[in-house]
Scaffold this active site. Structure first.
Site: not given
Length: 189
Positions: A72-73
């Protein structure tokens, strides 16, 4: 890394698939149905790591003999977190807020093997500075990319000359998967 169990990428992202191919040639893809969270009491780093964990765990529960990779960014300007914009207007607001600013792109990476009851959870942070962006430059930039599936509403790999002032750290992290860190995690596995 030949002794690794079958790998599943818990993401439909074509960018993450392309980056993962730089490290491993054989893997499958299964999108995670986990809901992303962003409670205000967590730091941006904790949010990225928590969401990577939730995505990987959801797929690992269905595939206990595989090594599941969740990622996840988030884009963070101080404590403010920019996820994926809901629409073009929000993407414009995101880029306006980031204009001329130093911000951080943080990607959480989770590896889970449910049957072995093993996991690794890490995060990578890259410092990014945007040029001063006029409303016209923002509109022009957004007309050249697809901002709605990208944290912060931008794609560093596309037309970066229009927005980027400087970057310190992992380029692949800003794209969505920190290849260098993931290589290290897989070696340790």
């Amino acid at each position: 890394m030949k002794s690794l169990p079958p790998i599943i990428l818990a993401s439909q992202s074509p960018r993450r698939q392309q980056l993962l191919r730089q490290i491993v040639h054989r893997f499958s893809v299964q999108a995670s149905e986990a809901e992303e969270i962003a409670p205000s009491y967590l730091t941006p780093r904790e949010i990225a790591m928590a969401n990577a964990w939730l995505k990987a765990r959801a797929v690992a529960q269905e595939n206990p003999d595989s090594l599941v990779l969740g990622s996840d960014t988030v884009v963070a300007l101080g404590k403010r977190v920019f996820g994926k914009p809901a629409d073009l207007a929000q993407a414009q607001r995101f880029l306006g807020a980031l204009s001329g600013q130093v911000h951080h792109v943080i990607t959480g990476v989770a590896l889970i093997h449910a049957h072995q009851q093993r996991f690794q959870l890490e995060a990578e942070c890259t410092e990014v500075t945007f040029q001063d962006l006029s409303p016209r430059i923002i509109r022009d930039y957004l007309s050249k990319i697809q901002p709605l599936d990208k944290a912060g509403g931008y794609a560093i790999q596309e037309h970066a000359d229009m927005i980027l002032g400087a970057m310190h750290g992992s380029f692949t992290n800003v794209v969505g998967l920190p290849v260098e860190r993931l290589k290290s995690m897989l070696r340790a596995w």
